[in-house]
Design an enzyme around this catalytic site. Structure first.
Site, PDB file in Angstrom:
ATOM      1  N   SER A  76       0.853  -1.183   0.000  1.00  0.00           N
ATOM      2  CA  SER A  76       0.000   0.000   0.000  1.00  0.00           C
ATOM      3  C   SER A  76       0.891   1.236   0.000  1.00  0.00           C
ATOM      4  O   SER A  76       1.881   1.309  -0.729  1.00  0.00           O
ATOM      5  CB  SER A  76      -0.928  -0.036   1.225  1.00  0.00           C
ATOM      6  OG  SER A  76      -1.793   1.071   1.258  1.00  0.00           O
ATOM      7  N   TYR A  91      -5.349   8.684  -6.063  1.00  0.00           N
ATOM      8  CA  TYR A  91      -4.355   7.753  -5.528  1.00  0.00           C
ATOM      9  C   TYR A  91      -4.728   7.349  -4.104  1.00  0.00           C
ATOM     10  O   TYR A  91      -4.672   6.160  -3.751  1.00  0.00           O
ATOM     11  CB  TYR A  91      -2.967   8.399  -5.563  1.00  0.00           C
ATOM     12  CG  TYR A  91      -1.864   7.478  -5.088  1.00  0.00           C
ATOM     13  CD1 TYR A  91      -1.386   6.467  -5.915  1.00  0.00           C
ATOM     14  CD2 TYR A  91      -1.297   7.619  -3.825  1.00  0.00           C
ATOM     15  CE1 TYR A  91      -0.370   5.620  -5.489  1.00  0.00           C
ATOM     16  CE2 TYR A  91      -0.286   6.776  -3.393  1.00  0.00           C
ATOM     17  CZ  TYR A  91       0.176   5.785  -4.230  1.00  0.00           C
ATOM     18  OH  TYR A  91       1.177   4.942  -3.801  1.00  0.00           O
ATOM     19  N   LYS A  95      -5.581   3.467  -2.621  1.00  0.00           N
ATOM     20  CA  LYS A  95      -4.845   2.855  -1.526  1.00  0.00           C
ATOM     21  C   LYS A  95      -5.718   2.675  -0.285  1.00  0.00           C
ATOM     22  O   LYS A  95      -5.572   1.693   0.449  1.00  0.00           O
ATOM     23  CB  LYS A  95      -3.601   3.686  -1.196  1.00  0.00           C
ATOM     24  CG  LYS A  95      -2.533   3.641  -2.287  1.00  0.00           C
ATOM     25  CD  LYS A  95      -2.059   2.213  -2.557  1.00  0.00           C
ATOM     26  CE  LYS A  95      -0.897   2.172  -3.533  1.00  0.00           C
ATOM     27  NZ  LYS A  95      -0.415   0.785  -3.772  1.00  0.00           N
TER      28      LYS A  95
END
Length: 217
Positions: A76, A91, A95
């Site tokens: 991650s 983004y 994650k």
């Protein structure tokens, strides 16, 4: 999952006979204002960082069940447990989703002796992440230009500073999890990530968000 991906996994199982640990490491970054993001950039961000691990995990679960156990180590980012950079919402989304997937699967797969682990890393030397970023832009909209410049300058500075981690540290952390030397569910790697987590844990979320935002005024 594409036919190529499925075939690659089948070939890996055939080559090694028994696989004990699978590391989901693929990742890419789409940055810039959400308003300016193209549909294919949004879909690609999710496809690589979230759907990719889902496909791999689903394919390997039967193999792990047949062998009485196994481990998934999902790579991650500290931006999967705390926001850190403006214009990184997509983004962050990918994650955060990977974090939720991994934590949810922990309960689901634990009875099958299948373990889940997370690595939350920051930037590392030699991976060229900055130059691989997809930036959301529109020459007709300049309202985000000032913030975009500040974020890009920050990334340029980070690549030329000592804030990037040695990839060997990440490799060692993965090896420690794979061999059972470490049993941590989440492993935050690097000064930047640990400093951000310390800040986030020491103040309210409102204070944290304002502190980060003030860095870009």
């Amino acid at each position: 999952m594409t036919e190529y991906e499925s075939s690659s996994i089948d070939q890996a199982i055939a080559a090694f006979g028994k696989i004990d640990v699978v590391v989901n490491n693929a990742g890419m970054g789409t940055y810039g204002p959400l308003e300016l993001a193209q549909e294919d950039a949004i879909d690609w961000q999710f496809a690589v960082n979230t759907r990719g691990p889902i496909n791999v995990i689903r394919k390997f679960i039967p193999h792990f069940r047949a062998n009485g156990g196994g481990m998934f180590i999902n790579i991650s980012s500290f931006m999967g447990i705390t926001t850190a950079v403006p214009l990184g919402s997509l983004y962050n989304m990918s994650k955060f989703a990977l974090e939720g997937l991994t934590e949810g699967l922990y309960y689901e797969l634990k009875p099958l002796n299948i373990e889940l682990r997370l690595i939350e890393q920051g930037g590392s030397t030699g991976n060229n992440f900055k130059n691989s970023i997809t930036w959301n832009r529109d020459d007709n909209i300049q309202d985000y230009d000032n913030l975009m410049t500040k974020v890009q300058n920050l990334m340029n500075h980070a690549e030329s500073s000592s804030t990037l981690d040695d990839p060997q540290i990440i490799v060692d952390a993965i090896a420690a999890l794979a061999t059972g030397e470490s049993n941590k569910f989440r492993t935050v790697i690097g000064t930047a990530g640990n400093d951000l987590m310390a800040l986030r844990n020491s103040v309210s979320i409102e204070q944290y968000l304002e502190t980060i935002a003030n860095n870009y005024k």
